[in-house]
Design a protein around this motif. Structure first.
Motif, PDB file in Angstrom:
ATOM      1  N   GLN A   1     -11.151  44.283  -5.188  1.00  0.00           N
ATOM      2  CA  GLN A   1     -11.042  44.507  -6.760  1.00  0.00           C
ATOM      3  C   GLN A   1     -10.641  46.090  -6.642  1.00  0.00           C
ATOM      4  O   GLN A   1      -9.633  46.393  -7.599  1.00  0.00           O
ATOM      5  N   ASN A   2     -11.189  46.900  -5.934  1.00  0.00           N
ATOM      6  CA  ASN A   2     -10.802  48.343  -5.995  1.00  0.00           C
ATOM      7  C   ASN A   2     -11.048  49.032  -4.696  1.00  0.00           C
ATOM      8  O   ASN A   2     -11.965  49.897  -4.370  1.00  0.00           O
ATOM      9  N   PRO A   3     -10.168  48.816  -3.462  1.00  0.00           N
ATOM     10  CA  PRO A   3     -10.453  49.237  -2.322  1.00  0.00           C
ATOM     11  C   PRO A   3      -9.836  50.855  -2.178  1.00  0.00           C
ATOM     12  O   PRO A   3      -9.037  51.057  -3.070  1.00  0.00           O
ATOM     13  N   ARG A   4     -10.447  51.530  -1.290  1.00  0.00           N
ATOM     14  CA  ARG A   4      -9.856  52.792  -0.992  1.00  0.00           C
ATOM     15  C   ARG A   4      -8.339  52.824  -0.764  1.00  0.00           C
ATOM     16  O   ARG A   4      -7.987  51.747  -0.353  1.00  0.00           O
ATOM     17  N   THR A   5      -7.898  54.051  -0.933  1.00  0.00           N
ATOM     18  CA  THR A   5      -6.204  54.097  -0.780  1.00  0.00           C
ATOM     19  C   THR A   5      -5.637  53.618   0.324  1.00  0.00           C
ATOM     20  O   THR A   5      -4.832  52.951   0.510  1.00  0.00           O
ATOM     21  N   GLY A   6      -6.440  53.793   1.360  1.00  0.00           N
ATOM     22  CA  GLY A   6      -5.752  53.684   3.107  1.00  0.00           C
ATOM     23  C   GLY A   6      -6.005  52.208   2.827  1.00  0.00           C
ATOM     24  O   GLY A   6      -4.922  51.295   3.854  1.00  0.00           O
TER      25      GLY A   6
ATOM     26  N   ALA B   1      -3.257  50.099   0.909  1.00  0.00           N
ATOM     27  CA  ALA B   1      -1.895  50.682   1.561  1.00  0.00           C
ATOM     28  C   ALA B   1      -1.918  49.403   2.591  1.00  0.00           C
ATOM     29  O   ALA B   1      -0.487  48.837   2.804  1.00  0.00           O
ATOM     30  N   MET B   2      -2.822  49.031   3.436  1.00  0.00           N
ATOM     31  CA  MET B   2      -2.564  48.297   4.358  1.00  0.00           C
ATOM     32  C   MET B   2      -2.479  46.640   3.951  1.00  0.00           C
ATOM     33  O   MET B   2      -1.735  45.933   4.304  1.00  0.00           O
ATOM     34  N   ILE B   3      -3.289  46.173   2.860  1.00  0.00           N
ATOM     35  CA  ILE B   3      -2.999  45.342   2.116  1.00  0.00           C
ATOM     36  C   ILE B   3      -1.746  44.992   1.492  1.00  0.00           C
ATOM     37  O   ILE B   3      -1.219  43.843   1.509  1.00  0.00           O
ATOM     38  N   GLN B   4      -1.075  46.074   1.081  1.00  0.00           N
ATOM     39  CA  GLN B   4       0.218  45.949   0.557  1.00  0.00           C
ATOM     40  C   GLN B   4       1.507  45.585   1.702  1.00  0.00           C
ATOM     41  O   GLN B   4       2.335  44.783   1.383  1.00  0.00           O
ATOM     42  N   GLN B   5       0.966  45.948   2.872  1.00  0.00           N
ATOM     43  CA  GLN B   5       1.848  45.660   4.089  1.00  0.00           C
ATOM     44  C   GLN B   5       1.843  43.839   4.370  1.00  0.00           C
ATOM     45  O   GLN B   5       2.881  43.547   4.576  1.00  0.00           O
ATOM     46  N   VAL B   6       0.716  43.536   3.837  1.00  0.00           N
ATOM     47  CA  VAL B   6       0.691  42.122   4.488  1.00  0.00           C
ATOM     48  C   VAL B   6       0.747  41.209   3.220  1.00  0.00           C
ATOM     49  O   VAL B   6       0.898  39.831   3.277  1.00  0.00           O
ATOM     50  N   LYS B   7       0.912  41.501   1.988  1.00  0.00           N
ATOM     51  CA  LYS B   7       1.098  40.940   0.818  1.00  0.00           C
ATOM     52  C   LYS B   7      -0.028  39.819   0.464  1.00  0.00           C
ATOM     53  O   LYS B   7       0.496  38.589   0.169  1.00  0.00           O
TER      54      LYS B   7
ATOM     55  N   ILE C   1       0.545  54.814   2.574  1.00  0.00           N
ATOM     56  CA  ILE C   1       1.521  53.702   2.917  1.00  0.00           C
ATOM     57  C   ILE C   1       2.349  54.361   3.969  1.00  0.00           C
ATOM     58  O   ILE C   1       2.579  53.300   4.908  1.00  0.00           O
ATOM     59  N   LYS C   2       2.726  55.417   4.341  1.00  0.00           N
ATOM     60  CA  LYS C   2       3.319  55.734   5.278  1.00  0.00           C
ATOM     61  C   LYS C   2       2.348  55.865   6.816  1.00  0.00           C
ATOM     62  O   LYS C   2       2.865  55.050   7.619  1.00  0.00           O
ATOM     63  N   PHE C   3       1.234  56.244   6.686  1.00  0.00           N
ATOM     64  CA  PHE C   3       0.316  55.798   7.625  1.00  0.00           C
ATOM     65  C   PHE C   3       0.036  54.505   7.820  1.00  0.00           C
ATOM     66  O   PHE C   3       0.430  54.086   9.133  1.00  0.00           O
ATOM     67  N   ALA C   4      -0.087  53.551   6.938  1.00  0.00           N
ATOM     68  CA  ALA C   4      -0.320  52.440   7.318  1.00  0.00           C
ATOM     69  C   ALA C   4       1.164  51.638   7.578  1.00  0.00           C
ATOM     70  O   ALA C   4       0.850  50.793   8.708  1.00  0.00           O
ATOM     71  N   SER C   5       2.402  52.086   7.497  1.00  0.00           N
ATOM     72  CA  SER C   5       3.541  51.591   7.916  1.00  0.00           C
ATOM     73  C   SER C   5       3.489  52.147   9.541  1.00  0.00           C
ATOM     74  O   SER C   5       3.964  51.149  10.357  1.00  0.00           O
TER      75      SER C   5
ATOM     76  N   MET D   1      -6.298  59.938   0.203  1.00  0.00           N
ATOM     77  CA  MET D   1      -6.468  59.658  -1.395  1.00  0.00           C
ATOM     78  C   MET D   1      -4.972  59.528  -2.066  1.00  0.00           C
ATOM     79  O   MET D   1      -4.991  58.728  -2.989  1.00  0.00           O
ATOM     80  N   ASP D   2      -3.832  59.992  -1.353  1.00  0.00           N
ATOM     81  CA  ASP D   2      -2.522  59.646  -2.075  1.00  0.00           C
ATOM     82  C   ASP D   2      -1.952  58.370  -1.576  1.00  0.00           C
ATOM     83  O   ASP D   2      -1.816  58.354  -0.211  1.00  0.00           O
TER      84      ASP D   2
END
Length: 565
Positions: A252-257, A260-266, A308-312, A302-303
């Motif tokens: 529901q409301n994960p921390r930013t990092g 960002a990882m979740i966005q990588q795996v859709k 997203i860059k770190f996650a990539s 936090m940004d």
């Protein structure tokens, strides 16, 4: 595969619980098997509540830890939050450092280099603290055996607080406070916290001094749930509560990092299993391929754009890890054949060029082929380092203790451990470990076992049954996804091998004279196709799951094994 049906609990207890909860006897039996024998216990299980978490001050030395941290805050001391490079350690460092930074400006983090410093507290880390005028180190997920390191720090007037969950040795380090529920003199009611869980109890204690409530700490539970999943600790008691609410935060409301990882795996909705196989390996990959600092930076960023860059980058690390894992596993399997050790009681393999970051994964892979206690060694500085993995029911930690004459240092759990030794002792250790396993591993444990919760009729598998079954989540050790046994089954004639190399098995199963069919899928079970051909009767063990296809949802059976009727 050995099939082992769990003992059937007292039928009267099952019947009474079924009536109290208005559920069928099969579901009631599953609950009783999990130690839930009355309405109140079942209610607490189905409706986890953060208010049921134990008072953190029940943990030995918690009052000392809080007092020392409060002193550091009042006097403006520099604090170093130190943790191991795996998921449990990096999430714990991220949790405690992000909490402390909200109340104190002078907080730094430190993750030891897997290759240069190795596991746990290092002299180099303590020197870093001295060079940066740090007077308090809080160690997470490590330190319970760091006797000499804590003494070294004390000589430099640096205090230690240790937050660990591994089994202590005979001597406890002389730190200001040692938080470890597995201490023999600690009466904390729940012994199975992970390292991040112990860190959470520390911030829970600190928050009480600030008139905060448990609701103020919910934002940290995505980290705790990730550590619980990755460290394979029992999902019972406090761990169940923390994982239950942590999953809600992740979804529901994960921390930013983590976002960002979740966005990588859709993927939209995460279970504990998803955390184990999707989030945890990516966090781990940072420490395995590059450095654990990358994981902490991601988990505290936090940004979103930066995260997203770190996650990539970490996604790339994870892809590199997969390739290394695949290559080294192939080389290790070849080594076992070249040395004619296929029939051994244990697996011990070594190559100096194997990547230290993936040897634990390789050990697990080797168990998939040779089901026995396994150690994978590589060169680490002037020593050899190994990761150990075990099979169900065998305590590899105890086995290593019996070989301690050849080991420099070791630590870990019943099923996973790490160790170092001098290269000259490798063959002696290997022979001794094989001897120990041969003498202590019961023959039954040399074959993988499927633990079956209960027998069931396919007619009992309804949408309502599955809805209640899902409420047993989150699944994990001591609360595994239920495994069912059904007999008198047939395929309706459309069963076939599937997959590009026909390694999987897809069936349409019906039971007895009832023509209602269930889709069933058996991964890596293509070789069982002959058992179901031409309408031959068979029995199966399986999980129940949902299949989502073309906007439709249906129940399906996830096959674990098949046998002739």
């Amino acid at each position: 595969m050995r099939w082992k049906l769990k003992p059937k609990p007292d039928p009267q207890i099952i019947s009474k619980l079924a009536q109290e909860l208005s559920i069928d006897n099969t579901l009631a039996k599953l609950l009783v098997q999990r130690g839930l024998e009355n309405y109140n216990q079942a209610k607490a299980f189905f409706r986890p509540n953060l208010k049921d978490l134990h008072n953190p001050f029940l943990m030995k030395d918690m009052d000392l830890a809080v007092a020392r941290i409060e002193k550091a805050i009042v006097e403006g001391e520099n604090i170093l939050v130190y943790g191991d490079y795996d998921v449990d350690g990096t999430t714990a460092v991220s949790l405690l450092s992000s909490y402390l930074k909200k109340i104190h400006p002078n907080v730094a983090t430190y993750i030891p280099d897997r290759y240069d410093e190795g596991y746990g507290i290092s002299f180099k880390g303590i020197d870093f603290a001295e060079d940066n005028a740090i007077s308090l180190i809080i160690a997470l997920d490590c330190g319970i055996k760091a006797i000499d390191k804590v003494t070294y720090a004390k000589e430099k007037e640096i205090d230690f607080i240790i937050c660990d969950h591994h089994r202590p040795g005979n001597i406890i380090p002389e730190a200001v406070a040692v938080l470890d529920p597995k201490r023999s003199d600690c009466e904390y009611p729940f012994k199975e916290l992970c390292g991040c869980g112990v860190g959470f109890k520390l911030i829970q204690a600190l928050s009480e001094k600030r008139n905060q409530t448990i609701d103020d700490l919910v934002e940290y539970l995505d980290l705790v749930a990730t550590a619980i999943a990755a460290d394979i600790v029992p999902i019972t008691g406090e761990n169940r509560i923390l994982a239950y609410f942590g999953l809600q935060v992740i979804n529901q409301n994960p921390r930013t990092g983590i976002k960002a990882m979740i966005q990588q795996v859709k993927k939209k909705q995460f279970t504990i299993t998803d955390v184990v196989f999707i989030i945890a390996p990516r966090i781990n990959a940072a420490g395995r391929i590059k450095h654990g600092n990358y994981a902490v930076e991601l988990l505290t960023e936090m940004d979103l754009d930066t995260a997203i860059k770190f996650a990539s980058e970490i996604e790339n690390n994870n892809n590199d890890r997969k390739e290394l894992d695949k290559t080294i596993t192939k080389e290790a399997l070849q080594q076992i054949e070249d040395t004619n050790e296929q029939q051994n009681y244990s697996t011990v393999v070594y190559a100096k060029n194997w990547h230290k970051g993936v040897i634990g994964i390789v050990a697990s892979r080797l168990i998939e082929t040779y089901y026995r206690p396994t150690l994978v060694f590589t060169k680490s500085g002037d020593k050899l380092a190994a990761s150990a993995r075990s099979v169900k029911g065998f305590d590899v930690y105890d086995a290593l203790e019996r070989c301690s004459e050849f080991i420099e240092q070791f630590g870990g759990h019943k099923y996973a451990a790490g160790l170092t030794l001098e290269e000259k002792n490798y063959q002696k250790f290997k022979m001794k470990f094989e001897e120990v396993v041969k003498n202590t591993l019961p023959s039954a444990l040399r074959t993988p076992e499927i633990s079956i919760d209960t027998e069931i009729s396919l007619l009992d598998i309804t949408p309502k049954f599955y809805r209640i079954l899902k409420q047993l989540e989150p699944f994990g050790p001591k609360n595994m996804k239920p495994v069912f046994l059904a007999s008198g089954l047939r395929d309706n004639g459309y069963g076939k091998k599937v997959g590009s190399d026909e390694t999987h098995l897809k069936l349409n199963i019906f039971e007895g004279s009832n023509q209602k069919t269930f889709n069933a899928i058996g991964f890596n079970m293509g070789n069982k196709h002959s058992l179901i051909k031409n309408g031959k009767p068979f029995k199966a063990v399986f999980n129940i799951d949902e299949n989502h296809w073309n906007g439709n949802t249906s129940l399906q059976l996830l096959l674990k094994d098949l046998k002739e009727e």
